[in-house]
Design a protein around this motif. Structure first.
Motif, PDB file in Angstrom:
ATOM      1  N   LEU A 203       0.825  -1.209   0.000  1.00 24.26           N
ATOM      2  CA  LEU A 203       0.000   0.000   0.000  1.00 24.26           C
ATOM      3  C   LEU A 203       0.859   1.258   0.000  1.00 24.26           C
ATOM      4  O   LEU A 203       0.557   2.237  -0.689  1.00 24.26           O
ATOM      5  CB  LEU A 203      -0.936  -0.021   1.217  1.00 24.26           C
ATOM      6  N   ARG A 204       1.961   1.222   0.757  1.00 29.54           N
ATOM      7  CA  ARG A 204       2.863   2.382   0.837  1.00 29.54           C
ATOM      8  C   ARG A 204       3.468   2.671  -0.528  1.00 29.54           C
ATOM      9  O   ARG A 204       3.521   3.799  -0.998  1.00 29.54           O
ATOM     10  CB  ARG A 204       3.963   2.078   1.854  1.00 29.54           C
ATOM     11  N   ARG A 205       3.936   1.603  -1.179  1.00 32.94           N
ATOM     12  CA  ARG A 205       4.559   1.774  -2.505  1.00 32.94           C
ATOM     13  C   ARG A 205       3.525   2.260  -3.530  1.00 32.94           C
ATOM     14  O   ARG A 205       3.819   3.067  -4.404  1.00 32.94           O
ATOM     15  CB  ARG A 205       5.176   0.452  -2.981  1.00 32.94           C
ATOM     16  N   LEU A 206       2.309   1.741  -3.399  1.00 28.52           N
ATOM     17  CA  LEU A 206       1.242   2.134  -4.328  1.00 28.52           C
ATOM     18  C   LEU A 206       0.876   3.610  -4.132  1.00 28.52           C
ATOM     19  O   LEU A 206       0.716   4.355  -5.104  1.00 28.52           O
ATOM     20  CB  LEU A 206       0.019   1.241  -4.105  1.00 28.52           C
ATOM     21  N   ALA A 207       0.801   4.017  -2.873  1.00 27.43           N
ATOM     22  CA  ALA A 207       0.467   5.415  -2.577  1.00 27.43           C
ATOM     23  C   ALA A 207       1.588   6.338  -3.060  1.00 27.43           C
ATOM     24  O   ALA A 207       1.330   7.401  -3.637  1.00 27.43           O
ATOM     25  CB  ALA A 207       0.233   5.593  -1.078  1.00 27.43           C
ATOM     26  N   ALA A 208       2.841   5.901  -2.840  1.00 24.46           N
ATOM     27  CA  ALA A 208       3.982   6.732  -3.241  1.00 24.46           C
ATOM     28  C   ALA A 208       4.022   6.915  -4.754  1.00 24.46           C
ATOM     29  O   ALA A 208       4.535   7.915  -5.256  1.00 24.46           O
ATOM     30  CB  ALA A 208       5.281   6.104  -2.751  1.00 24.46           C
ATOM     31  N   SER A 209       3.478   5.945  -5.484  1.00 27.44           N
ATOM     32  CA  SER A 209       3.494   6.057  -6.942  1.00 27.44           C
ATOM     33  C   SER A 209       2.188   6.671  -7.462  1.00 27.44           C
ATOM     34  O   SER A 209       1.936   6.676  -8.663  1.00 27.44           O
ATOM     35  CB  SER A 209       3.739   4.687  -7.584  1.00 27.44           C
ATOM     36  N   ASP A 210       1.357   7.158  -6.519  1.00 26.71           N
ATOM     37  CA  ASP A 210       0.177   7.938  -6.876  1.00 26.71           C
ATOM     38  C   ASP A 210      -0.844   7.129  -7.678  1.00 26.71           C
ATOM     39  O   ASP A 210      -1.375   7.609  -8.679  1.00 26.71           O
ATOM     40  CB  ASP A 210       0.628   9.180  -7.675  1.00 26.71           C
ATOM     41  N   ARG A 211      -1.070   5.915  -7.229  1.00 26.01           N
ATOM     42  CA  ARG A 211      -2.024   5.065  -7.942  1.00 26.01           C
ATOM     43  C   ARG A 211      -3.273   4.800  -7.098  1.00 26.01           C
ATOM     44  O   ARG A 211      -3.383   5.253  -5.971  1.00 26.01           O
ATOM     45  CB  ARG A 211      -1.334   3.758  -8.329  1.00 26.01           C
ATOM     46  N   ILE A 212      -4.166   4.055  -7.694  1.00 20.72           N
ATOM     47  CA  ILE A 212      -5.477   3.784  -7.104  1.00 20.72           C
ATOM     48  C   ILE A 212      -5.526   2.342  -6.618  1.00 20.72           C
ATOM     49  O   ILE A 212      -5.045   1.436  -7.297  1.00 20.72           O
ATOM     50  CB  ILE A 212      -6.576   3.986  -8.182  1.00 20.72           C
ATOM     51  N   LEU A 213      -6.111   2.145  -5.435  1.00 22.61           N
ATOM     52  CA  LEU A 213      -6.338   0.789  -4.931  1.00 22.61           C
ATOM     53  C   LEU A 213      -7.761   0.376  -5.292  1.00 22.61           C
ATOM     54  O   LEU A 213      -8.702   1.152  -5.131  1.00 22.61           O
ATOM     55  CB  LEU A 213      -6.181   0.744  -3.407  1.00 22.61           C
ATOM     56  N   GLU A 214      -7.889  -0.848  -5.741  1.00 19.55           N
ATOM     57  CA  GLU A 214      -9.207  -1.347  -6.126  1.00 19.55           C
ATOM     58  C   GLU A 214      -9.893  -2.015  -4.935  1.00 19.55           C
ATOM     59  O   GLU A 214      -9.276  -2.819  -4.233  1.00 19.55           O
ATOM     60  CB  GLU A 214      -9.001  -2.367  -7.249  1.00 19.55           C
ATOM     61  N   PHE A 215     -11.166  -1.669  -4.730  1.00 19.17           N
ATOM     62  CA  PHE A 215     -12.019  -2.379  -3.770  1.00 19.17           C
ATOM     63  C   PHE A 215     -12.738  -3.459  -4.564  1.00 19.17           C
ATOM     64  O   PHE A 215     -13.799  -3.226  -5.128  1.00 19.17           O
ATOM     65  CB  PHE A 215     -12.997  -1.399  -3.131  1.00 19.17           C
ATOM     66  N   ASN A 216     -12.132  -4.629  -4.630  1.00 17.24           N
ATOM     67  CA  ASN A 216     -12.703  -5.738  -5.395  1.00 17.24           C
ATOM     68  C   ASN A 216     -13.730  -6.448  -4.523  1.00 17.24           C
ATOM     69  O   ASN A 216     -13.458  -6.769  -3.368  1.00 17.24           O
ATOM     70  CB  ASN A 216     -11.578  -6.693  -5.815  1.00 17.24           C
TER      71      ASN A 216
END
Ligand SMILES: [Zn+2]
Ligand SMILES: [Zn+2]
Length: 278
Positions: A203-216
């Motif tokens: 999650l940290r890496r995803l946030a740092a790269s300014d992306r979206i997390l999917e609520f599957n």
């Protein structure tokens, strides 16, 4: 109003035998969905067929140990069908999309496809894991046959970190908890807190790269993970049924919306866009 379903498959995905773009659009209008993104599979990693595999009918002549190479996405057919549906359902916003499987292992092919496809929604996901002897790959759930559940999930999350670090050309990380779908019934039940450090790292890496997390919502994402996403700096989420048939469109979205609000997310300004952190 329900949010956009940002991850849907139709007959243009090789494994969606009951898929239908037209019927999915009809259903979207029926249930009042503002928009839908058809994110068809680009499964770039060939799989070794495991024992007792339930394969789609076109693969019935394959036997254990054979290599299954998913066919490429038929871009022309997909686009034609998309245009027809846009003409037939003008009240619905219909996005063209793709779900790239392990694009960091297939960088050139993935980028070629994106250049040709000009997709409006690009998901990236991990579906594969190395087989036990390391000679080839299989669907990650197959590894529960010969590996401890915790090791399967930790391996999956570590690969997901590599995906985020090594491939830049996507917007949304699909199903961060994918292996949980095949969690063995006879094992200690899945508890996200057992894997908090590993989830938080992704999650940290995803946030740092300014992306979206999917609520599957296929196996609904545990709200704890959503809370961790917020704490790690996550700015946006998408809602995703991962439907492979029209009836599964927007499944469990009413519940997912409540959970997302409780975790600190709200609809963005654009009804067709992502939800954002408050
Ligand atoms: Zn997927
Ligand atoms: Zn999918």
């Amino acid at each position: 109003m329900l949010p956009q379903d940002s991850h849907v498959h139709s007959e243009w995905s090789w494994d969606a035998l009951a898929g239908s773009m037209e019927e999915t659009c009809r259903r979207a209008v029926e249930i009042g969905l503002p928009s839908v993104a058809f994110t068809e599979h680009a499964d770039l990693t060939p799989w070794i067929v495991p024992p007792d595999a339930e394969l789609p009918v076109q693969w019935h002549d394959l036997v254990t140990g054979d290599v299954l190479s998913p066919p490429p996405l038929d871009l022309d057919g997909f686009r034609t069908c998309l245009d027809e549906c846009r003409g037939r359902f003008p009240e619905l916003r219909i996005l063209s999309g793709v779900e790239l499987s392990e694009p960091h292992w297939h960088d050139l092919r993935a980028r070629d496809l994106l250049a040709c496809g000009a997709f409006e929604r690009v998901l990236a996901s991990v579906h594969s894991a190395p087989v036990a002897d390391g000679d080839g790959f299989t669907e990650v759930g197959v590894r529960f046959e010969d590996q401890k559940p915790a090791e399967v999930l930790r391996g999956y999350l570590a690969e997901t970190v590599r995906l985020i670090e090594e491939f830049d050309h996507f917007e949304v990380l699909a199903h961060i908890d994918f292996p949980v779908r095949r969690w063995p019934m006879d094992a200690k039940p899945f508890d996200p807190t057992d894997f908090e450090d590993e989830f938080r790292l992704v999650l940290r890496r995803l946030a740092a790269s300014d992306r979206i997390l999917e609520f599957n919502t296929r196996v609904p994402l545990d709200p704890l993970v959503l809370g961790w996403w917020r704490q790690e700096g996550g700015q946006g989420i998408s809602f995703a049924s991962d439907a492979h048939e029209p009836q599964a469109l927007a499944r469990e979205f009413a519940t997912a919306v409540h959970l997302a609000e409780a975790a600190g997310f709200r609809p963005g300004r654009d009804v067709h866009g992502f939800w954002t952190a408050c």
